[in-house]
Design a protein around this motif. Structure first.
Motif, PDB file in Angstrom:
ATOM      1  N   PHE A   1      31.863  21.164  27.035  1.00 37.36           N
ATOM      2  CA  PHE A   1      31.644  19.892  27.725  1.00 37.36           C
ATOM      3  C   PHE A   1      30.770  19.993  28.970  1.00 37.36           C
ATOM      4  CE2 PHE A   1      35.819  19.586  25.608  1.00 37.36           C
ATOM      5  CZ  PHE A   1      35.520  18.582  24.715  1.00 37.36           C
ATOM      6  N   GLY A   2      30.222  21.147  29.261  1.00 40.86           N
ATOM      7  CA  GLY A   2      29.376  21.324  30.440  1.00 40.86           C
ATOM      8  C   GLY A   2      28.045  20.596  30.289  1.00 40.86           C
ATOM      9  N   PRO A   3      27.247  20.598  31.362  1.00 43.34           N
ATOM     10  CA  PRO A   3      25.960  19.888  31.346  1.00 43.34           C
ATOM     11  C   PRO A   3      25.018  20.345  30.227  1.00 43.34           C
ATOM     12  CG  PRO A   3      26.410  20.807  33.520  1.00 43.34           C
ATOM     13  CD  PRO A   3      27.507  21.245  32.629  1.00 43.34           C
TER      14      PRO A   3
ATOM     15  N   TYR B   1      26.701  18.174  24.516  1.00 44.93           N
ATOM     16  CA  TYR B   1      25.397  17.660  24.959  1.00 44.93           C
ATOM     17  C   TYR B   1      24.315  17.979  23.926  1.00 44.93           C
ATOM     18  CZ  TYR B   1      21.058  17.300  27.602  1.00 44.93           C
ATOM     19  OH  TYR B   1      19.784  16.986  27.997  1.00 44.93           O
ATOM     20  N   LYS B   2      24.311  19.219  23.462  1.00 43.02           N
ATOM     21  CA  LYS B   2      23.301  19.638  22.480  1.00 43.02           C
ATOM     22  C   LYS B   2      23.447  18.860  21.178  1.00 43.02           C
ATOM     23  CE  LYS B   2      22.956  24.317  24.333  1.00 43.02           C
ATOM     24  NZ  LYS B   2      23.359  25.712  24.142  1.00 43.02           N
ATOM     25  N   LYS B   3      24.683  18.680  20.751  1.00 41.20           N
ATOM     26  CA  LYS B   3      24.929  17.947  19.507  1.00 41.20           C
ATOM     27  C   LYS B   3      24.510  16.481  19.661  1.00 41.20           C
ATOM     28  CE  LYS B   3      26.657  18.184  15.357  1.00 41.20           C
ATOM     29  NZ  LYS B   3      26.015  18.966  14.315  1.00 41.20           N
ATOM     30  N   ARG B   4      24.819  15.902  20.823  1.00 39.71           N
ATOM     31  CA  ARG B   4      24.434  14.507  21.080  1.00 39.71           C
ATOM     32  C   ARG B   4      22.911  14.372  21.040  1.00 39.71           C
ATOM     33  NH1 ARG B   4      27.482  13.168  25.431  1.00 39.71           N
ATOM     34  NH2 ARG B   4      28.888  11.978  24.125  1.00 39.71           N
ATOM     35  N   GLN B   5      22.225  15.324  21.657  1.00 34.08           N
ATOM     36  CA  GLN B   5      20.761  15.303  21.644  1.00 34.08           C
ATOM     37  C   GLN B   5      20.224  15.385  20.219  1.00 34.08           C
ATOM     38  OE1 GLN B   5      20.036  14.050  24.732  1.00 34.08           O
ATOM     39  NE2 GLN B   5      18.229  15.331  24.641  1.00 34.08           N
ATOM     40  N   SER B   6      20.782  16.276  19.429  1.00 33.11           N
ATOM     41  CA  SER B   6      20.262  16.468  18.073  1.00 33.11           C
ATOM     42  C   SER B   6      20.543  15.269  17.174  1.00 33.11           C
ATOM     43  CB  SER B   6      20.824  17.750  17.447  1.00 33.11           C
ATOM     44  OG  SER B   6      22.196  17.605  17.155  1.00 33.11           O
TER      45      SER B   6
END
Length: 171
Positions: free
Chosen positions: A104-106, A111-116
């Protein structure tokens, strides 16, 4: 007299060059809710987040159990054993925090999954908004969903359905 004519001429030229700026509104929340891929991606992210959250909470409970056991056993332990158990608890707590940061860090996994998953959809929406803007001659398109300063806007200037049509989702 000559000055007045020059000033009037300059004002007339400026008035002829001035054009009314055209602007419109979109509602990004409405657009995103009408894109099935976005809803599926959000659901996938929620499931992943819940699974990771349970894993992090399990680590936290493990630390809490270790601490409670330590407190109850403390009277029976030697100083050396106390230090060893305290260190084990600190290490396990550090491990739990690192796991939380990893997920859950920055720059974490979520975050990476959300971006992809979401970035390609957001890029498509941006490109559709840009096409509508170019076709209709808008200088500015505001997002109604994120702008708290818009108190009232006529539905006539909302081009959200046009954006959905450009994306292939008719409304």
């Amino acid at each position: 007299m000559k000055r007045i004519l020059i000033i009037c001429g300059a004002v007339l030229l400026m008035a002829m060059n001035a054009k009314a700026q055209k602007f419109a509104l979109v509602d990004m929340e409405y657009i995103m809710k009408n894109i099935p891929a976005y809803e599926m991606a959000n659901e996938q992210l929620n499931q992943l987040s819940q699974r990771w959250q349970k894993e992090v909470e399990a680590k936290g409970k493990e630390v809490q159990t270790m601490y409670n056991n330590f407190k109850s056993d403390m009277v029976f332990l030697t100083d050396e054993q106390k230090q060893k158990r305290e260190q084990e608890i600190v290490d396990k707590e550090k491990e739990a925090n690192e796991l939380k940061y990893k997920y859950f860090g920055p720059e974490g996994e979520l975050y990476k999954k959300r971006q992809s998953l979401l970035k390609p959809i957001q890029d498509d929406v941006y490109n559709a908004v840009k096409k509508v803007s170019e076709e209709r001659g808008y200088q500015v398109i505001f997002d109604r969903a994120s702008s708290q300063s818009i108190i009232f806007a006529s539905p006539k200037i909302d081009v959200s359905n046009e954006v959905l049509t450009k994306l292939g989702y008719s409304k």
